[in-house]
Motif scaffolding. Structure first.
Motif, PDB file in Angstrom:
ATOM      1  N   VAL B  49       0.842  -1.200   0.000  1.00  0.00           N
ATOM      2  CA  VAL B  49       0.000   0.000   0.000  1.00  0.00           C
ATOM      3  C   VAL B  49       0.876   1.248   0.000  1.00  0.00           C
ATOM      4  N   HIS B  68      -6.295  -2.064  -1.596  1.00  0.00           N
ATOM      5  CA  HIS B  68      -6.831  -1.416  -0.385  1.00  0.00           C
ATOM      6  C   HIS B  68      -7.819  -2.323   0.336  1.00  0.00           C
ATOM      7  N   GLU B  69      -8.644  -3.043  -0.432  1.00  0.00           N
ATOM      8  CA  GLU B  69      -9.615  -3.952   0.200  1.00  0.00           C
ATOM      9  C   GLU B  69      -8.899  -5.090   0.920  1.00  0.00           C
ATOM     10  N   HIS B  71      -5.862  -5.100   2.107  1.00  0.00           N
ATOM     11  CA  HIS B  71      -5.173  -4.551   3.264  1.00  0.00           C
ATOM     12  C   HIS B  71      -6.160  -4.250   4.396  1.00  0.00           C
ATOM     13  N   ALA B  72      -7.316  -3.672   4.016  1.00  0.00           N
ATOM     14  CA  ALA B  72      -8.330  -3.354   5.030  1.00  0.00           C
ATOM     15  C   ALA B  72      -8.817  -4.628   5.725  1.00  0.00           C
ATOM     16  N   MET B  75      -6.271  -5.478   8.267  1.00  0.00           N
ATOM     17  CA  MET B  75      -6.261  -4.529   9.388  1.00  0.00           C
ATOM     18  C   MET B  75      -7.491  -4.687  10.277  1.00  0.00           C
ATOM     19  N   ARG B  76      -8.636  -5.033   9.659  1.00  0.00           N
ATOM     20  CA  ARG B  76      -9.825  -5.318  10.478  1.00  0.00           C
ATOM     21  C   ARG B  76      -9.517  -6.501  11.393  1.00  0.00           C
ATOM     22  N   ALA B  78      -6.586  -7.413  12.387  1.00  0.00           N
ATOM     23  CA  ALA B  78      -5.557  -7.007  13.365  1.00  0.00           C
ATOM     24  C   ALA B  78      -6.190  -6.340  14.583  1.00  0.00           C
ATOM     25  N   VAL B  79      -7.155  -5.442  14.359  1.00  0.00           N
ATOM     26  CA  VAL B  79      -7.751  -4.763  15.526  1.00  0.00           C
ATOM     27  C   VAL B  79      -8.639  -5.719  16.334  1.00  0.00           C
ATOM     28  N   VAL B  80      -9.284  -6.667  15.642  1.00  0.00           N
ATOM     29  CA  VAL B  80     -10.060  -7.682  16.377  1.00  0.00           C
ATOM     30  C   VAL B  80      -9.109  -8.522  17.252  1.00  0.00           C
ATOM     31  N   PRO B 115       1.727   0.767  12.631  1.00  0.00           N
ATOM     32  CA  PRO B 115       1.251  -0.615  12.819  1.00  0.00           C
ATOM     33  C   PRO B 115       0.501  -1.162  11.611  1.00  0.00           C
ATOM     34  N   PHE B 120      -0.714  -9.346  11.014  1.00  0.00           N
ATOM     35  CA  PHE B 120      -0.502 -10.576  11.792  1.00  0.00           C
ATOM     36  C   PHE B 120      -1.819 -11.315  11.887  1.00  0.00           C
TER      37      PHE B 120
END
Lengths: 95, 370
Positions: B49, B68-69, B71-72, B75-76, B78-80, B115, B120
């Protein structure tokens, strides 16, 4: 009370990622939904890397976008209030 | 420029002059999809990105949206995972069990510029051997489920590399006793591993990660003994952690040597330029790695690992090389070969193949391979 001088900050218990086209924010409390922000909400979030008053926030955004402060204020104030209701921003009342 | 080179250049993006420059024009759609999938599996989509945002990696509008999709999605997740991390650490804290955050969740916040650059897919925590049974019990009481029961009643605290638990959110949590399986894992001084943690913040809560030199050594394990085919994120992690003039190269080498892991550190350091290009790791570390001669024990232990042609079975059996007493070795082999009934029954119920059969097949295949 002058709400324009209340200090606005990002909420603490938030997990978030800043992506090029959106901002993902997940409140840390169990069961809370993931929130996806775009447009002006991201600009507000970026500016709030440091806590600041609503007045300062409006002034900075007005400079950044070369727009009249009154126009920016009419957009930003309801946006900030919405983000507060979602628990993404906190407000400390001016003394 | 091949897809593989593009994937490597993405993982190396922003470091130095790229060994393999990006293609001059957007690549065909099918290739682009492969590059995205490969970068996702290497946990480096964030760097793709960034390369596109900077205009270094050319892409059509549709390709940018696809990236972008993807990667998003990462990242979704990752925060979960981070929310699960907060919940797990809170439960362990209440039970008086300290934990160190390992791998992705720690390095994403401590070592990468943002981050969002480091994906991960699970949560890894280091737990002291004396606390590990209690940690599993504490989490089980709150609904976390381990994938398999312990092999024996003392296995988790004496010999396990890690214990995997699943959360109702679908997140996977690995509770680590040590950093790698097999001989090298048993040579890690766990007291020294726990020394000198580094605090960092997630979601307004302070967590503790391993110190910088320990994170660097963990990345070196991941680049060698940890996986048959290491991810490029491990190379990038090692580079990110060791960059900066104040990184303690001598401390890293001394720690690796004291854990009989200097062979692995040397191999990892020599591997990074192949993965990411020249000039990525401190020159003093490269000089040391190029001139280092590991001891005989490490050379023998190395061959039990998949990165050196071994198999899962040889890695596990090779664990005896790392244990210090005859009693430990006997208990370890007994647990490997004759696990308790609940463990065997759970494997059968999960339709996993019998271990002895898989192991025999692997050993036979290896014996027949010239």
């Amino acid at each position: 009370v002058d709400a324009a001088h209340d200090v606005i900050a990002r909420g603490e218990a938030l997990l978030w990622r800043r992506l090029p086209d959106r901002l993902l924010v997940l409140p840390a409390r169990a069961g809370a939904e993931l929130i996806t922000m775009s447009g002006t909400a991201i600009d507000v979030w970026d500016e709030l890397e440091q806590p600041q008053t609503v007045h300062e926030l409006v002034t900075r955004l007005a400079v950044r976008f070369a727009a009249p402060a009154s126009v920016v204020e009419s957009d930003v104030v309801p946006l900030v209030e919405g983000l507060e209701r979602q628990g993404l921003l906190t407000r400390t009342a001016s003394p | 420029v091949s897809n593989e080179r593009t994937v490597h250049s993405i993982a190396a993006y922003g470091l130095t002059a790229l060994t393999h420059p990006f293609p001059d024009a957007p690549i065909p759609a099918a290739q682009w999809t492969q590059v995205i999938e490969a970068s996702a599996s290497h946990r480096t989509l964030g760097y793709a990105v960034r390369a596109v945002e900077d205009g270094a990696l050319r892409a059509t509008d549709a390709q940018v949206e696809q990236l972008h999709e993807a990667h998003a999605r990462d990242m979704r997740h990752a925060v979960v995972l981070e929310r699960e991390l907060l919940a797990v650490v809170a439960l362990l804290d209440e039970a008086g069990i300290p934990a160190r955050v390992l791998k992705g969740a720690a390095v994403a916040h401590l070592d990468h510029d943002d981050p969002g650059l480091r994906s991960f897919q699970d949560i890894d925590l280091l737990i002291a051997p004396t606390d590990i049974d209690r940690a599993v019990l504490t989490l089980a009481r709150s609904g976390y489920r381990r994938d398999l029961p312990a092999r024996t009643d003392t296995w988790d605290r004496r010999f396990a590399k890690d214990i995997t638990l699943g959360a109702s959110s679908g997140a996977e949590i690995d509770l680590h006793r040590t950093l790698v399986p097999g001989a090298f894992g048993f040579r890690i001084d766990l007291d020294a591993l726990w020394a000198e943690g580094q605090p960092f913040e997630i979601g307004g809560r302070t967590m503790v990660a391993l110190s910088g030199i320990r994170r660097a050594l963990h990345a070196a394990y991941a680049l060698t003994a940890g996986e048959a085919t290491p991810r490029l994120s491990a190379a990038r992690d090692l580079m990110q952690i060791t960059r900066g003039d104040d990184f303690d190269v001598d401390g890293l080498i001394a720690l690796a040597t004291s854990w009989r892991a200097d062979l692995l550190l040397g191999e990892a350091v020599r591997r990074v330029p192949r993965d990411l290009g020249q000039g990525c790791v401190p020159p003093t570390l490269v000089h040391w790695a190029e001139n280092h001669r590991p001891d005989r024990w490490q050379q023998v232990a190395r061959h039990t690992y998949r990165f050196a042609g071994g198999t899962n079975t040889t890695t596990l059996l090779g664990g005896v090389l790392g244990l210090r007493s005859t009693g430990q070795r006997a208990a370890y082999l007994r647990g490997l070969m004759f696990p308790d009934h609940p463990y065997r029954a759970a494997r059968r119920a999960a339709h996993r193949p019998a271990e002895w059969r898989t192991g025999a097949r692997e050993l036979l295949r290896r014996t027949r391979t010239p």
